[in-house]
Design a protein around this motif. Structure first.
Motif, short mmCIF file in Angstrom:
data_model
loop_
_atom_site.label_atom_id
_atom_site.label_comp_id
_atom_site.label_asym_id
_atom_site.label_seq_id
_atom_site.Cartn_x
_atom_site.Cartn_y
_atom_site.Cartn_z
N MET A 1 96.34 91.15 66.07
CA MET A 1 95.07 91.69 65.59
C MET A 1 95.07 93.21 65.73
SD MET A 1 91.94 91.40 64.48
CE MET A 1 91.39 89.71 64.67
N ASP A 2 94.76 93.90 64.62
CA ASP A 2 94.62 95.35 64.64
C ASP A 2 93.14 95.65 64.88
OD1 ASP A 2 94.27 98.08 64.01
OD2 ASP A 2 96.02 98.04 62.69
N TRP A 3 92.80 95.99 66.11
CA TRP A 3 91.39 96.17 66.49
C TRP A 3 90.77 97.40 65.85
CZ3 TRP A 3 88.93 92.16 68.09
CH2 TRP A 3 89.64 91.13 68.73
N LYS A 4 91.58 98.39 65.49
CA LYS A 4 91.04 99.57 64.81
C LYS A 4 90.54 99.18 63.41
CE LYS A 4 93.75 103.08 67.21
NZ LYS A 4 94.80 104.13 67.08
N ILE A 5 91.33 98.38 62.70
CA ILE A 5 90.90 97.91 61.38
C ILE A 5 89.68 97.02 61.53
CG2 ILE A 5 91.52 96.44 59.41
CD1 ILE A 5 94.37 97.51 59.65
N PHE A 6 89.72 96.11 62.50
CA PHE A 6 88.58 95.21 62.74
C PHE A 6 87.30 96.01 62.93
CE2 PHE A 6 85.64 93.23 65.68
CZ PHE A 6 85.45 91.97 65.12
N LEU A 7 87.34 96.99 63.82
CA LEU A 7 86.15 97.77 64.13
C LEU A 7 85.69 98.59 62.93
CD1 LEU A 7 84.08 98.54 66.27
CD2 LEU A 7 85.62 100.38 67.00
N ALA A 8 86.64 99.18 62.20
CA ALA A 8 86.28 99.99 61.03
C ALA A 8 85.60 99.14 59.97
CB ALA A 8 87.52 100.67 60.46
N ILE A 9 86.17 97.97 59.67
CA ILE A 9 85.60 97.10 58.64
C ILE A 9 84.25 96.56 59.09
CG2 ILE A 9 85.92 94.94 57.36
CD1 ILE A 9 87.72 97.23 56.43
N LEU A 10 84.13 96.19 60.37
CA LEU A 10 82.85 95.71 60.89
C LEU A 10 81.78 96.78 60.75
CD1 LEU A 10 81.21 93.54 62.38
CD2 LEU A 10 82.01 94.55 64.53
N LEU A 11 82.10 98.02 61.10
CA LEU A 11 81.13 99.11 61.00
C LEU A 11 80.73 99.37 59.56
CD1 LEU A 11 82.48 101.59 63.71
CD2 LEU A 11 80.45 100.13 63.84
N TYR B 1 87.48 90.34 60.90
CA TYR B 1 88.50 89.52 61.58
C TYR B 1 89.72 89.30 60.68
CZ TYR B 1 90.70 85.33 63.53
OH TYR B 1 91.60 84.42 64.02
N PHE B 2 89.49 88.87 59.45
CA PHE B 2 90.60 88.58 58.54
C PHE B 2 91.34 89.84 58.13
CE2 PHE B 2 88.30 84.56 58.16
CZ PHE B 2 89.35 83.68 58.34
N MET B 3 90.60 90.94 57.93
CA MET B 3 91.25 92.19 57.56
C MET B 3 92.07 92.75 58.73
SD MET B 3 90.41 93.14 54.38
CE MET B 3 90.36 94.91 54.32
N THR C 1 98.00 86.35 51.66
CA THR C 1 98.04 87.15 52.88
C THR C 1 99.42 87.09 53.52
OG1 THR C 1 97.42 85.30 54.32
CG2 THR C 1 95.61 86.61 53.38
N ASN C 2 99.66 88.05 54.38
CA ASN C 2 100.90 88.07 55.15
C ASN C 2 100.54 88.42 56.59
OD1 ASN C 2 103.58 88.07 55.87
ND2 ASN C 2 103.95 90.15 55.14
N PRO C 3 100.83 87.55 57.56
CA PRO C 3 101.39 86.20 57.40
C PRO C 3 100.36 85.26 56.77
CG PRO C 3 100.68 86.55 59.66
CD PRO C 3 100.51 87.88 58.96
#
Length: 199
Positions: free
Chosen positions: A1-11, A65-67, A140-142
């Protein structure tokens, strides 16, 4: 999980809902009290819209989450087909809501027009449908795990009711709402079943 992407997309997701709320406030449709002060007594305010709360607490975290967990294939031919379907579905639903807003005004559509909040919500819907379509169709990958497909489908099941619901004692689920809820749930589980069966 890339938490930076998660947080950015969530925001970004939450910010789009907040911007809709600001647009509704400027339009006089944020709260029921604000609407009534303008003489609108038969409509629904932004704050009463169950879908807005679901977008914050269900949809935005799921997309994030998915991103954050998977790399999406946005450039394949199938991805563009999904995007076209997302655009068509959002425009069709937007037209239906616009027609309904002539009778029962609300933050996203009233007086026969789609409001600024409504257009922002439409763009939000296109992005969400596109993302979930990419997930369900395995672009998606994976590859998305079976657990995540089931989890997404379980979370989307109550979302369809929330998307139609208005948090008011006056609200009842009418025929169009029942069709929207039932159709959405059936589509999600058909996609999930196909994805689980073919992987």
């Amino acid at each position: 999980m890339d938490w930076k992407i998660f947080l950015a997309i969530l925001l970004v997701g939450v910010a789009l809902v907040v911007v809709q709320g600001i647009a509704a406030w400027l339009d006089g449709y944020l709260t029921q009290a604000q609407m009534q002060s303008r003489g609108v007594t038969n409509g629904w305010s932004f704050m009463e819209h169950g879908g807005m709360w679901a977008d914050v607490f269900v949809i935005s975290p799921m997309v994030a989450y998915f991103m954050g967990k998977y790399r999406m294939d946005w450039s394949s031919a199938w991805s563009f087909v999904i995007l076209a379907i997302a655009l068509a579905a959002s425009l069709a639903l937007g037209y239906m809501y616009q027609e309904g807003g002539k009778v029962t005004p609300e933050a996203h559509t009233h007086d026969g027009t789609t409001t600024v909040a409504g257009w922002i919500h439409g763009l939000f819907a296109v992005a969400v449908i596109w993302t979930f379509g990419v997930v369900y169709f395995g672009l998606t990958n994976p590859p998305v795990s079976k657990f995540d497909i089931v989890m997404m489908s379980l979370l989307l099941t109550p979302f369809f009711f929330l998307g139609a619901a208005k948090f008011s004692k006056r609200w009842t689920l009418e025929t169009q709402g029942k069709m929207q809820v039932g159709g959405g749930i059936a589509l999600v589980w058909a996609l999930a079943a196909a994805r689980l069966y073919f992987t």
